[in-house]
Enzyme design. Structure first.
Site, mmCIF file in Angstrom:
data_model
loop_
_atom_site.group_PDB
_atom_site.id
_atom_site.type_symbol
_atom_site.label_atom_id
_atom_site.label_comp_id
_atom_site.label_asym_id
_atom_site.label_seq_id
_atom_site.Cartn_x
_atom_site.Cartn_y
_atom_site.Cartn_z
ATOM 1 N N ARG A 236 0.850 -1.190 0.000
ATOM 2 C CA ARG A 236 0.000 0.000 0.000
ATOM 3 C C ARG A 236 0.886 1.240 0.000
ATOM 4 O O ARG A 236 1.885 1.309 0.710
ATOM 5 C CB ARG A 236 -0.929 0.015 1.220
ATOM 6 C CG ARG A 236 -2.097 -0.966 1.127
ATOM 7 C CD ARG A 236 -3.093 -0.557 0.055
ATOM 8 N NE ARG A 236 -4.240 -1.450 -0.055
ATOM 9 C CZ ARG A 236 -4.326 -2.455 -0.917
ATOM 10 N NH1 ARG A 236 -3.319 -2.708 -1.736
ATOM 11 N NH2 ARG A 236 -5.414 -3.200 -0.971
ATOM 12 N N ASP A 260 5.226 -0.275 -6.568
ATOM 13 C CA ASP A 260 4.078 -0.601 -7.408
ATOM 14 C C ASP A 260 2.841 0.120 -6.893
ATOM 15 O O ASP A 260 1.772 0.031 -7.489
ATOM 16 C CB ASP A 260 3.849 -2.116 -7.402
ATOM 17 C CG ASP A 260 2.722 -2.539 -8.336
ATOM 18 O OD1 ASP A 260 2.797 -2.220 -9.537
ATOM 19 O OD2 ASP A 260 1.760 -3.179 -7.863
ATOM 20 N N GLU A 265 -1.843 7.627 -5.365
ATOM 21 C CA GLU A 265 -2.049 6.941 -6.640
ATOM 22 C C GLU A 265 -3.460 7.065 -7.187
ATOM 23 O O GLU A 265 -3.669 6.935 -8.395
ATOM 24 C CB GLU A 265 -1.675 5.465 -6.515
ATOM 25 C CG GLU A 265 -2.604 4.643 -5.653
ATOM 26 C CD GLU A 265 -2.223 3.166 -5.676
ATOM 27 O OE1 GLU A 265 -3.040 2.370 -6.145
ATOM 28 O OE2 GLU A 265 -1.124 2.828 -5.223
ATOM 29 N N HIS A 297 0.581 -0.160 -9.990
ATOM 30 C CA HIS A 297 -0.272 -1.093 -9.245
ATOM 31 C C HIS A 297 -0.636 -2.304 -10.109
ATOM 32 O O HIS A 297 -1.812 -2.669 -10.247
ATOM 33 C CB HIS A 297 -1.547 -0.396 -8.761
ATOM 34 C CG HIS A 297 -2.097 -0.985 -7.491
ATOM 35 N ND1 HIS A 297 -2.430 -0.230 -6.401
ATOM 36 C CD2 HIS A 297 -2.349 -2.269 -7.140
ATOM 37 C CE1 HIS A 297 -2.891 -1.007 -5.432
ATOM 38 N NE2 HIS A 297 -2.838 -2.266 -5.862
#
Length: 333
Positions: A236, A260, A265, A297
């Site tokens: 996260r 990632d 985001e 992600h």
């Protein structure tokens, strides 16, 4: 049963339509995310809203959903930090999730980021495309015999622990609920966070976002780390204080960063912004560092994982609607 999907991508439609053939639910898809401004898209004949990691299911949204007689909130992901569980409980709305869809998918992506950063494969790829075959600046190190610190040893973290052990590394782990099987077979040695930070050459985050883990990577903890440490986050975004990590990169405390996920985001990821100017200055700065690798992600993004996510999400709703109970997939207070 009618299900309204938010934050929908083309692949969601493909996989959910395929799996729904065995369930027969009525599916409605919206590209927009769920928030207070979009909750009006939910019609009165809808029974379920299905959301993803960046949808904002706060108290205000849940109150609006309750007014529309929504029975269930189905998360097509493992984390549920974006859902106000107190509000859902107050309005008698059950919340279900997909706790383990394909831990191998995320662990493999973490490993891919580790190898890419260490051997600078992303830089080599771009060089060769420009007919530059020089090796200068591409020097890596052996992963073998390095010390790897893994924060969080749940489904994904435990798979990654075994991958790292197979590569001949020493694996240190931290988790408030240690995995006794990993410890018993010698895969990991559980330590306190301070020891993990000070001894690890590589640190990988696999813990959920909670009040206790928010900004677990901060200025104070970065200072405890080895100079040139590699840090990878496929969990996260808010586990990392972005300002602190940028400072760590600038002063070379952080030798390489693979993310990632990203703190902000929801304003960027899962969108094609190639024709625009990126307004997020911190993300723009991060992508300018040669020792930073950012993916949007996608760690979960495999055929196997998407198939499992679609099946478990729909199966959750079938079980809840028929028996009102499912084991291990309900997000409870």
């Amino acid at each position: 049963m009618k299900i309204a999907f938010f934050s929908t991508q083309p692949y969601d439609v493909t996989f959910f339509n395929k799996e729904n053939k065995q369930f027969g639910f009525e599916l409605e898809y919206f590209e927009t995310g769920l928030e207070e401004q979009t909750v009006g898209l939910v019609t009165e004949d809808t029974d379920v809203v299905c959301v993803f990691v960046n949808d904002k299911v706060d108290a205000e949204v849940i109150e609006r959903l309750a007014e529309k007689k929504i029975k269930y909130i189905a998360l097509r992901c493992a984390g549920f930090n974006n859902v106000d569980l107190d509000a859902a409980h107050k309005h008698n709305i059950r919340v279900c999730r997909v706790p383990a869809y394909s831990p191998e998918a995320v662990a493999e992506h973490t490993l891919a980021m580790l190898f890419t950063l260490n051997r600078k494969i992303h830089k080599a790829y771009n060089r060769v495309r420009e007919q530059n075959f020089s090796l200068n600046g591409l020097l890596g190190t052996n992963i073998y015999k390095k010390t790897v610190g893994i924060i969080g040893t749940g489904n994904i973290g435990s798979v990654f622990c075994r991958m790292m052990k197979a590569l001949g590394t020493e694996v240190l782990a931290y988790d408030v609920y240690p995995n006794k099987a990993l410890e018993a077979d010698g895969t990991v040695r559980y330590v306190e966070l301070d020891e993990l930070f000070t001894k690890s050459d590589i640190i990988s985050l696999h813990c959920p976002l909670t009040p206790e883990t928010l900004h677990i990577i901060n200025e104070e903890n970065i200072q405890k780390m080895k100079d040139g440490v590699m840090l990878i986050n496929t969990s996260r975004g808010k586990l990392i204080d972005t300002h602190a990590i940028i400072q760590g990169l600038r002063n070379k405390k952080i030798g390489a960063l693979g993310i990632d996920v990203y703190e902000q985001e929801e304003k960027v990821f899962f969108r094609d912004l190639s024709g625009t100017i990126l307004e997020d200055e911190r993300l723009q700065l991060l992508t300018s560092f040669p020792n930073v690798l950012v993916t949007a992600h996608q760690a979960f993004f495999t055929d196997e994982a998407l198939t499992q996510i679609a099946f478990v999400t729909l199966d959750n709703l079938k079980q809840l609607s028929t028996t009102n109970e499912i084991v291990g997939r309900v997000a409870e207070l």
